[in-house]
Design an enzyme around this catalytic site. Sequence first.
Site, short mmCIF file in Angstrom:
data_model
loop_
_atom_site.label_atom_id
_atom_site.label_comp_id
_atom_site.label_asym_id
_atom_site.label_seq_id
_atom_site.Cartn_x
_atom_site.Cartn_y
_atom_site.Cartn_z
N THR A 131 124.44 -93.50 -0.84
CA THR A 131 123.13 -94.74 -1.07
C THR A 131 122.14 -93.79 -0.30
O THR A 131 122.79 -92.49 0.04
CB THR A 131 123.87 -95.93 -1.14
OG1 THR A 131 122.64 -96.49 0.23
CG2 THR A 131 124.96 -95.65 0.37
N ASP A 132 121.16 -94.11 0.16
CA ASP A 132 120.38 -93.29 1.35
C ASP A 132 120.96 -94.70 2.90
O ASP A 132 119.99 -93.58 3.30
CB ASP A 132 118.70 -93.72 1.27
CG ASP A 132 118.54 -95.07 0.38
OD1 ASP A 132 119.20 -96.39 0.77
OD2 ASP A 132 116.96 -95.79 0.71
N GLU A 133 121.26 -94.87 2.52
CA GLU A 133 122.24 -96.15 4.11
C GLU A 133 122.82 -95.20 4.37
O GLU A 133 122.99 -95.20 5.76
CB GLU A 133 122.34 -97.33 3.32
CG GLU A 133 121.57 -98.18 2.80
CD GLU A 133 122.11 -99.75 1.98
OE1 GLU A 133 122.60 -100.12 3.26
OE2 GLU A 133 121.40 -100.13 1.03
N TYR A 156 129.25 -100.94 5.28
CA TYR A 156 129.58 -100.79 3.45
C TYR A 156 128.46 -99.53 4.00
O TYR A 156 128.95 -97.97 2.99
CB TYR A 156 128.30 -101.58 3.11
CG TYR A 156 127.67 -100.24 2.06
CD1 TYR A 156 128.37 -100.36 1.13
CD2 TYR A 156 126.17 -100.27 2.30
CE1 TYR A 156 127.87 -99.37 0.02
CE2 TYR A 156 125.58 -99.93 0.94
CZ TYR A 156 126.15 -98.81 -0.26
OH TYR A 156 125.58 -99.06 -1.52
N LYS A 160 130.28 -95.29 3.00
CA LYS A 160 129.65 -94.47 2.03
C LYS A 160 129.65 -92.64 2.10
O LYS A 160 129.69 -92.30 2.03
CB LYS A 160 128.30 -95.35 1.61
CG LYS A 160 128.15 -96.04 0.31
CD LYS A 160 129.53 -95.98 -1.42
CE LYS A 160 128.19 -95.20 -1.64
NZ LYS A 160 128.93 -94.87 -3.31
#
Length: 350
Positions: A131-133, A156, A160
């Site tokens: 994810t870009d997060e 989260y 990741k």
Amino acid sequence: MKTLLITGGAGFIGSHVVRLFVKKYPNYNIINLDALTYAGNLENLKDIDGSPNYTFAKGDITDEVLITKLFEKYKFDGVVHLAAESHVDRSITDPFAFIKTNVFGTANLLNAAKEAWKGNMDGKRFYHISTDEVYGSLGETGLFTEETSYDPRSPYSAAKASSDHFVRAYFHTYGLPVVISNCSNNYGANHFPEKLIPLSIHNIKNNKPIPIYGKGENVRDWLWVEDHARAIDVIFHTGVDGETYNIGGNNEWTNIALIHALCEIMDRKLGRESGESAKLITFVKDRAGHDLRYAIDSSKLQRELGWSPSLQFEEGLEKTVDWYLANQEWMDNVTSGQYQTYYKKQYEER
Ligand code: NAD
Ligand code: TYD
């Protein structure tokens, strides 16, 4: 003939990936491994169930014995790894579930692949969907590139990010042929109604408040889920070992502007007067550590592998609303039972 393990294929993005691969590659043998957590739903795949090149296996990616056995049984040539705990709000209340699945589960898969493929890694590929997060939160300007330093801020995104580090560690240390992609927020059919867009569609339809965290000024870059699935296909087949590809929609919206656009579509579709659904907008307590802005530079993927998003947001949002309105039974099934308890805790007791 290739045998692929796709993990998390009963979830939102995974189900679109499984469908694309099963239909596009009749000569592949595709095994979908999913633990069927609250987010996994075999109804998402009922149209391809029974396809001769598709097998579903219920199981947990953290189960070392099971994963080793599956590699022995199927002799996978490739892994497309999507299984994860995926919701930021849930990671705030239960971070350890995220560490277990996202970090340990990924490491477990990497290790099983390394053991199964050692001695001959030719033609093998381990593709990790991220994810870009992991890049953290942007200010008002700038875009995440593949070179942006990691700065995860939620349990989260920290889990990741950690899993991404393990994937790269297995590439450098053991020569495992890996590829990673980091994608922006997805939207579309089969999205579980804990996330902003499907939750809002569900609430608008039922004349319930639309909860907007803080002032609704946070920005996300939205990509149609089928465009993400296409990007995954392209990267799996033509990406370069050890490389990372950012995937995004070039489509930034503040939450409040997005919800106003959604309300207008819902008014039209439900035969309501313009402005009626927007009256449901309710500002609620902000998410802890709420990242201000995500925006992706996907030029590497566009330039090197020739992918680009296919759908304008307005059209995609309309298609998404149409899907939810036509699939009320799907929504009824996923919002019965446990969902009610989650919703109460997250929105009524916060
Ligand atoms: P989702 O929550 O809809 O689906 C996750 C799936 O994984 C479910 O089917 C669930 O049953 C399964 N799963 C969870 N824990 C498992 C375990 N221990 N073992 C086996 N299966 C397990 O998630 P999603 O939105 O489809 O996201 C899929 C992947 O894409 C995730 O890795 C996520 O981090 C990544 N991603 C999501 C987005 C997004 O906007 N949703 C954006 C970028 C990247
Ligand atoms: P979400 O769909 O949870 O995705 P992510 O946190 O991974 O970006 O949330 C998208 C944006 O919408 C995020 O800024 C948080 C916000 N949001 C709300 O304002 N209200 C809600 O009820 C939810 C679920 C999210």
